[in-house]
Design an enzyme around this catalytic site. Structure first.
Site, mmCIF file in Angstrom:
data_model
loop_
_atom_site.group_PDB
_atom_site.id
_atom_site.type_symbol
_atom_site.label_atom_id
_atom_site.label_comp_id
_atom_site.label_asym_id
_atom_site.label_seq_id
_atom_site.Cartn_x
_atom_site.Cartn_y
_atom_site.Cartn_z
ATOM 1 N N VAL A 89 -11.113 2.761 -3.479
ATOM 2 C CA VAL A 89 -10.788 2.236 -4.815
ATOM 3 C C VAL A 89 -11.778 1.111 -5.100
ATOM 4 O O VAL A 89 -11.852 0.126 -4.338
ATOM 5 C CB VAL A 89 -9.332 1.715 -4.892
ATOM 6 C CG1 VAL A 89 -9.047 1.172 -6.293
ATOM 7 C CG2 VAL A 89 -8.328 2.801 -4.517
ATOM 8 N N ASP A 136 0.853 -1.195 0.000
ATOM 9 C CA ASP A 136 0.000 0.000 0.000
ATOM 10 C C ASP A 136 0.885 1.241 0.000
ATOM 11 O O ASP A 136 1.891 1.329 0.706
ATOM 12 C CB ASP A 136 -0.903 -0.016 1.233
ATOM 13 C CG ASP A 136 -2.061 0.964 1.106
ATOM 14 O OD1 ASP A 136 -3.217 0.515 1.050
ATOM 15 O OD2 ASP A 136 -1.807 2.188 1.068
ATOM 16 N N ASN A 156 -12.881 -3.355 2.854
ATOM 17 C CA ASN A 156 -13.858 -2.275 2.969
ATOM 18 C C ASN A 156 -14.833 -2.410 1.806
ATOM 19 O O ASN A 156 -14.412 -2.437 0.648
ATOM 20 C CB ASN A 156 -13.166 -0.912 2.915
ATOM 21 C CG ASN A 156 -12.306 -0.660 4.143
ATOM 22 O OD1 ASN A 156 -12.700 -0.990 5.267
ATOM 23 N ND2 ASN A 156 -11.126 -0.094 3.949
ATOM 24 N N GLN A 164 -14.197 2.547 1.644
ATOM 25 C CA GLN A 164 -13.650 2.069 0.366
ATOM 26 C C GLN A 164 -13.422 3.261 -0.555
ATOM 27 O O GLN A 164 -14.322 4.082 -0.757
ATOM 28 C CB GLN A 164 -14.603 1.066 -0.303
ATOM 29 C CG GLN A 164 -13.974 0.445 -1.554
ATOM 30 C CD GLN A 164 -14.817 -0.644 -2.206
ATOM 31 O OE1 GLN A 164 -15.934 -0.934 -1.761
ATOM 32 N NE2 GLN A 164 -14.273 -1.244 -3.257
ATOM 33 N N HIS A 216 -6.916 -6.012 2.335
ATOM 34 C CA HIS A 216 -5.748 -5.426 3.008
ATOM 35 C C HIS A 216 -5.150 -6.499 3.919
ATOM 36 O O HIS A 216 -5.878 -7.136 4.685
ATOM 37 C CB HIS A 216 -6.159 -4.268 3.918
ATOM 38 C CG HIS A 216 -6.750 -3.067 3.240
ATOM 39 N ND1 HIS A 216 -6.027 -1.908 3.053
ATOM 40 C CD2 HIS A 216 -7.994 -2.827 2.753
ATOM 41 C CE1 HIS A 216 -6.823 -0.993 2.476
ATOM 42 N NE2 HIS A 216 -8.005 -1.527 2.283
ATOM 43 N N HIS A 240 -10.360 -5.446 -3.058
ATOM 44 C CA HIS A 240 -9.015 -5.689 -2.530
ATOM 45 C C HIS A 240 -9.094 -6.118 -1.078
ATOM 46 O O HIS A 240 -9.958 -5.672 -0.335
ATOM 47 C CB HIS A 240 -8.112 -4.461 -2.685
ATOM 48 C CG HIS A 240 -8.716 -3.182 -2.189
ATOM 49 N ND1 HIS A 240 -9.665 -2.496 -2.910
ATOM 50 C CD2 HIS A 240 -8.512 -2.478 -1.056
ATOM 51 C CE1 HIS A 240 -10.025 -1.410 -2.243
ATOM 52 N NE2 HIS A 240 -9.347 -1.381 -1.099
HETATM 53 P P1 AMP Z 1 -9.727 1.236 0.488
HETATM 54 O O1 AMP Z 1 -9.791 2.520 1.270
HETATM 55 O O2 AMP Z 1 -10.128 0.026 1.274
HETATM 56 O O3 AMP Z 1 -10.460 1.352 -0.835
HETATM 57 O O4 AMP Z 1 -8.209 1.007 0.179
HETATM 58 C C1 AMP Z 1 -7.544 1.582 -0.923
HETATM 59 C C2 AMP Z 1 -6.088 1.550 -0.589
HETATM 60 O O5 AMP Z 1 -5.367 1.723 -1.782
HETATM 61 C C3 AMP Z 1 -5.632 2.665 0.372
HETATM 62 O O6 AMP Z 1 -5.064 2.065 1.533
HETATM 63 C C4 AMP Z 1 -4.612 3.439 -0.450
HETATM 64 O O7 AMP Z 1 -3.528 3.901 0.318
HETATM 65 C C5 AMP Z 1 -4.184 2.409 -1.487
HETATM 66 N N1 AMP Z 1 -3.678 2.923 -2.746
HETATM 67 C C6 AMP Z 1 -4.245 3.874 -3.527
HETATM 68 N N2 AMP Z 1 -3.514 4.060 -4.635
HETATM 69 C C7 AMP Z 1 -2.452 3.190 -4.561
HETATM 70 C C8 AMP Z 1 -1.348 2.908 -5.387
HETATM 71 N N3 AMP Z 1 -1.144 3.534 -6.557
HETATM 72 N N4 AMP Z 1 -0.458 1.968 -4.990
HETATM 73 C C9 AMP Z 1 -0.647 1.314 -3.823
HETATM 74 N N5 AMP Z 1 -1.675 1.536 -2.991
HETATM 75 C C10 AMP Z 1 -2.579 2.467 -3.342
#
Ligand code: AMP
Length: 113
Positions: free
Chosen positions: A95, A30, A86, A93, A101, A99
Site C-alpha cells: 500500500v 491490520d 516497508n 510494500q 507497522h 505506514h
Molecule cells: P505493507 O505490505 O507494508 O504495504 O503493508 C500493508 C498492510 O496493510 C498489510 O499488512 C495489509 O494486511 C494491510 N491492509 C490492507 N488493506 C487493509 C485494510 N482495509 N484495513 C486494514 N489493513 C489493511
C-alpha cells in the site's frame, strides 16, 4: 496521487478498526494480522513511501514514532514491540501510503526474514 485504500480509511469511505487518532495521524488494526497485536499508523497526509518524505515532514515522522510508542502502551505491549516500515515493492510494500507497522504479542526473529 491516486487514492489508496488508506486514504479511503482516513475519509471514512471504508471501515477500519481504529484504535487511535489525532490531528496528524490515524492508527487501525491490520486486516491480516501477523501477530496478536498488529496495528498500522498512517499520516493523514498521503506520502507514498518513506523515501518520498521531505524535510518539511520531519516533525510528522517524529510524531508517528511517538504515537507508535503511545499506542503500544495503550495495547499493553509493555517494552516488547517491533516497528516496521516497508519501503518499496521489493521489500513487501503493498500500500503506497506511508505506514508504520506495530507488531507485538509473540516472539520475533532477528535478522528479519
Ligand atoms: P505493507 O505490505 O507494508 O504495504 O503493508 C500493508 C498492510 O496493510 C498489510 O499488512 C495489509 O494486511 C494491510 N491492509 C490492507 N488493506 C487493509 C485494510 N482495509 N484495513 C486494514 N489493513 C489493511
Amino acid at each position: 496521487m491516486t487514492d489508496t485504500i488508506f486514504s479511503k480509511i482516513i475519509k471514512r469511505e471504508i471501515p477500519a478498526d481504529i484504535v487511535y487518532e489525532d490531528d496528524q495521524c490515524l492508527a487501525f488494526r491490520d486486516v491480516n494480522p501477523q501477530a496478536p497485536v498488529h496495528i498500522l499508523i498512517i499520516p493523514k497526509v498521503a506520502i507514498p513511501r518513506l523515501a518520498d518524505a521531505e524535510e518539511s515532514h520531519q516533525n510528522l515522522l517524529g510524531h508517528l514514532l511517538l504515537a507508535a510508542s503511545k499506542i503500544a502502551e495503550q495495547e499493553g505491549c509493555g517494552d516488547a514491540f517491533r516497528l516496521v516500515i516497508n519501503n518499496g515493492e521489493k521489500v513487501g510494500q503493498t500500500v503506497f501510503h506511508l505506514h508504520v507497522h506495530i507488531l507485538a504479542g509473540r516472539g520475533f526473529g532477528w535478522p528479519p526474514g
